[in-house]
Design a protein around this motif. Structure first.
Motif, short mmCIF file in Angstrom:
data_model
loop_
_atom_site.label_atom_id
_atom_site.label_comp_id
_atom_site.label_asym_id
_atom_site.label_seq_id
_atom_site.Cartn_x
_atom_site.Cartn_y
_atom_site.Cartn_z
N ASP A 35 -57.55 -24.72 17.15
CA ASP A 35 -57.91 -24.96 15.76
C ASP A 35 -56.66 -25.24 14.92
N ARG A 37 -55.50 -25.66 10.74
CA ARG A 37 -55.93 -25.57 9.34
C ARG A 37 -54.77 -26.03 8.47
N HIS B 6 -44.24 -24.76 7.79
CA HIS B 6 -44.02 -25.18 6.40
C HIS B 6 -43.28 -26.50 6.42
N LYS B 40 -46.39 -28.78 2.44
CA LYS B 40 -47.60 -28.59 3.24
C LYS B 40 -47.47 -27.33 4.07
N TYR B 41 -48.59 -26.72 4.34
CA TYR B 41 -48.63 -25.52 5.16
C TYR B 41 -49.68 -25.75 6.23
N ILE B 42 -49.28 -25.65 7.49
CA ILE B 42 -50.21 -25.94 8.58
C ILE B 42 -50.24 -24.76 9.55
N GLU B 43 -51.42 -24.30 9.88
CA GLU B 43 -51.59 -23.25 10.90
C GLU B 43 -52.17 -23.88 12.15
N VAL B 44 -51.49 -23.68 13.29
CA VAL B 44 -51.95 -24.26 14.55
C VAL B 44 -52.20 -23.13 15.55
N ALA B 57 -42.92 -26.74 21.90
CA ALA B 57 -44.05 -27.64 21.70
C ALA B 57 -44.26 -27.92 20.22
N GLN B 60 -41.78 -30.30 18.83
CA GLN B 60 -42.15 -31.68 19.18
C GLN B 60 -43.26 -32.20 18.28
N MET B 61 -44.27 -31.35 18.03
CA MET B 61 -45.38 -31.77 17.15
C MET B 61 -44.84 -32.15 15.78
N ARG B 64 -42.85 -35.48 16.05
CA ARG B 64 -43.61 -36.67 16.41
C ARG B 64 -44.74 -36.98 15.45
N LEU B 65 -45.30 -35.96 14.79
CA LEU B 65 -46.49 -36.22 13.97
C LEU B 65 -46.46 -35.56 12.59
N LEU B 66 -46.15 -34.27 12.55
CA LEU B 66 -46.46 -33.54 11.32
C LEU B 66 -45.48 -33.80 10.19
#
Lengths: 80, 80
Positions: A35, A37, B6, B40-44, B57, B60-61, B64-66
Motif C-alpha cells: 500500500d 499513501r 519526505h 510531499k509526504y509518502i508512506e510506502v 530499494a 531507488q524509488m 527513479r520515480l518519486l
C-alpha cells in the motif's frame, strides 16, 4: 520557531494518488511495494516564541485552511 | 516494514505553492507566519524485512520515480 505539519488522508478514505504511485512502482519492478499513501508536508516559519501559543495558532491554521478535517488528519511538530 | 518519505524543494528553488499558503494565512490574520514551504509526504508499505535492502530499494524509488532530484531533496525513515 518552525512548525512541521503532516496532513494525511484518514483511514478508509480512497487515495487515488497513492494508488497511482503504487502502480508505477510495480511497473518499474519494485514488487515488494504494498500500500502507498500520499500526504502533504508543510513547514511554517513562525515569529511566535511561546510554544503553547504557537501550537494553538498552527492548530487553527490547520482547521481553517490547511487540512480538510472531514477526510484528513493533521499532525503538528514544533521545532526551535 | 514501512518507509516514510519526505520530498522537499531544495533551498533556493521557488515554491509558489508555499507562497500561496503564506498569503492565505496572512489574509486570515495569522501575522506571525513567515516563510512557508510545501513538500510531499509518502508512506510506502514494503514486504521487505531486511532494513538495508529496504533502504536501498526506497532510495531507488526516490531517484527513479518519486523525487525530481534536480530540484528536490528526499529523506527516508524506516519503521517496523
Amino acid at each position: 520557531m518552525k512548525a512541521r505539519i503532516h496532513i494525511t488522508l484518514k483511514n478508509g478514505v480512497l487515495d487515488p494518488q497513492g494508488r497511482a504511485i503504487a502502480s508505477a512502482l510495480h511497473a518499474l519492478g519494485f514488487n515488494s511495494v504494498g500500500d502507498v499513501r500520499q500526504g502533504k508536508y508543510i513547514e511554517v516559519d513562525l515569529a511566535e516564541t511561546d510554544k503553547g501559543k504557537a501550537k494553538a495558532a498552527v492548530e487553527q491554521m490547520c482547521n481553517r485552511l490547511l487540512a480538510n478535517t472531514v477526510i484528513e488528519n493533521y499532525a503538528i511538530e514544533l521545532v526551535d
